[in-house]
Design a protein around this motif. Structure first.
Motif, PDB file in Angstrom:
ATOM      1  N   THR A  65       0.832  -1.206   0.000  1.00 39.91           N
ATOM      2  CA  THR A  65       0.000   0.000   0.000  1.00 39.91           C
ATOM      3  C   THR A  65       0.866   1.256   0.000  1.00 39.91           C
ATOM      4  N   ILE A  66       1.929   1.233   0.791  1.00 44.18           N
ATOM      5  CA  ILE A  66       2.842   2.381   0.842  1.00 44.18           C
ATOM      6  C   ILE A  66       3.478   2.614  -0.528  1.00 44.18           C
ATOM      7  N   SER A  68       2.342   1.830  -3.431  1.00 39.71           N
ATOM      8  CA  SER A  68       1.340   2.295  -4.395  1.00 39.71           C
ATOM      9  C   SER A  68       0.944   3.753  -4.183  1.00 39.71           C
ATOM     10  N   MET A  69       1.361   4.343  -3.055  1.00 41.83           N
ATOM     11  CA  MET A  69       1.027   5.740  -2.761  1.00 41.83           C
ATOM     12  C   MET A  69       2.221   6.680  -2.913  1.00 41.83           C
ATOM     13  N   VAL A  70       3.365   6.143  -3.321  1.00 39.25           N
ATOM     14  CA  VAL A  70       4.593   6.933  -3.412  1.00 39.25           C
ATOM     15  C   VAL A  70       4.608   7.796  -4.671  1.00 39.25           C
ATOM     16  N   ASP A  71       5.103   9.035  -4.530  1.00 30.74           N
ATOM     17  CA  ASP A  71       5.470   9.864  -5.676  1.00 30.74           C
ATOM     18  C   ASP A  71       6.984   9.727  -5.838  1.00 30.74           C
ATOM     19  N   VAL A 104       4.216   2.582  -8.485  1.00 32.91           N
ATOM     20  CA  VAL A 104       4.016   3.724  -7.598  1.00 32.91           C
ATOM     21  C   VAL A 104       2.864   4.579  -8.122  1.00 32.91           C
ATOM     22  N   ALA A 105       2.458   5.550  -7.326  1.00 30.95           N
ATOM     23  CA  ALA A 105       1.328   6.398  -7.722  1.00 30.95           C
ATOM     24  C   ALA A 105       1.702   7.362  -8.837  1.00 30.95           C
ATOM     25  N   ASP A 131      -4.107   0.730 -13.078  1.00 35.40           N
ATOM     26  CA  ASP A 131      -2.987   0.648 -12.137  1.00 35.40           C
ATOM     27  C   ASP A 131      -1.765   1.384 -12.671  1.00 35.40           C
ATOM     28  N   LYS A 206      -2.308  19.621  -5.940  1.00 35.89           N
ATOM     29  CA  LYS A 206      -1.821  19.363  -4.581  1.00 35.89           C
ATOM     30  C   LYS A 206      -1.213  20.657  -4.046  1.00 35.89           C
TER      31      LYS A 206
END
Length: 233
Positions: A65-66, A68-71, A104-105, A131, A206
């Protein structure tokens, strides 16, 4: 020499929260009325997270999960097209030894590198698969935010035209700390408008608060609300 007169413009969100016509006075009244943050309690909560242990399958899920949320980010003066293209490839497969690891995101770069990232991602771009990887671009004179509003808008419009899915702007911390909240609100609103695409859609916005420079958690809360009211995503 003329002085800046805040022209606070309404958003649907700010009208819902504040009601009626949005004025500098109404904005300040709302922000100054926000309850303070319990700094001791917040620190205790953070300490609790640091000592928490996650095991077995829950840990594996948490790590995925981490990821998949990384920039995945590079913001160096020495960045080259080749470097950001390599980074984009890494974004699609963070661990070559584990093909089950999620992508990653997003890849985050300066605006002039957006097109190179888009080219490298190809079919892995978020527009091509659920994805996939998005492209984020810092703008508005990141990281200092020390630029005129016209420069910030041009910076944003260029990144969007190059294909950025997300704009990462920084607030004017000097204006915020001096109490010019209407000015900060207006700038976020203007950058949000600059995120518009020809088809009527918008790049995600953002708003980076640079909390380390805001001095107190109360200021962080106020700045967060200010960004939300002005239209941050």
């Amino acid at each position: 020499m003329s002085t800046y007169t805040p022209a606070v413009r309404p958003t649907t969100r700010s009208q819902t929260v504040l009601g009626g016509t949005i004025t500098e006075k109404a904005l300040k009244r709302f922000l100054e009325g926000i309850p303070g943050v319990d700094a001791v309690g917040a620190q205790a909560r953070a300490d609790g997270f640091a000592s928490r242990s996650i095991k077995t399958t829950s840990k594996a899920w948490g790590l995925d999960t981490i990821i998949s949320m990384v920039d995945l980010t590079t913001l160096e003066g020495a960045d080259t097209p080749g470097k950001v293209k390599t980074l984009a490839q890494k974004a699609t497969m963070p661990d070559p030894m584990d093909p089950s690891a999620p992508s990653v995101a997003a890849v985050c770069v300066y605006g002039d590198m957006v097109a190179h990232v888009r080219e490298s991602l190809g079919s892995w771009h978020i527009s091509q698969r659920s994805d996939g990887v998005a492209i984020a671009a810092v703008a508005t004179a990141f990281p200092s935010g020390r630029a005129s509003l016209p420069v910030k808008i041009l910076d944003t419009e260029f990144a969007v035209s190059e294909g950025a899915d997300e704009i990462d702007m920084v607030i004017d911390r000097g204006a915020f700390l001096s109490g010019s909240w209407g000015l900060v609100y207006d700038q976020i609103m203007a950058v949000k408008e600059a995120c518009a695409r020809p088809d009527g859609s918008y790049a995600h916005l953002k708003v980076i608060l640079e909390t380390g420079e805001l001095a107190t958690l109360d200021n962080v809360r106020k700045a967060s609300w200010l960004a939300i009211l002005a239209g941050a995503d």
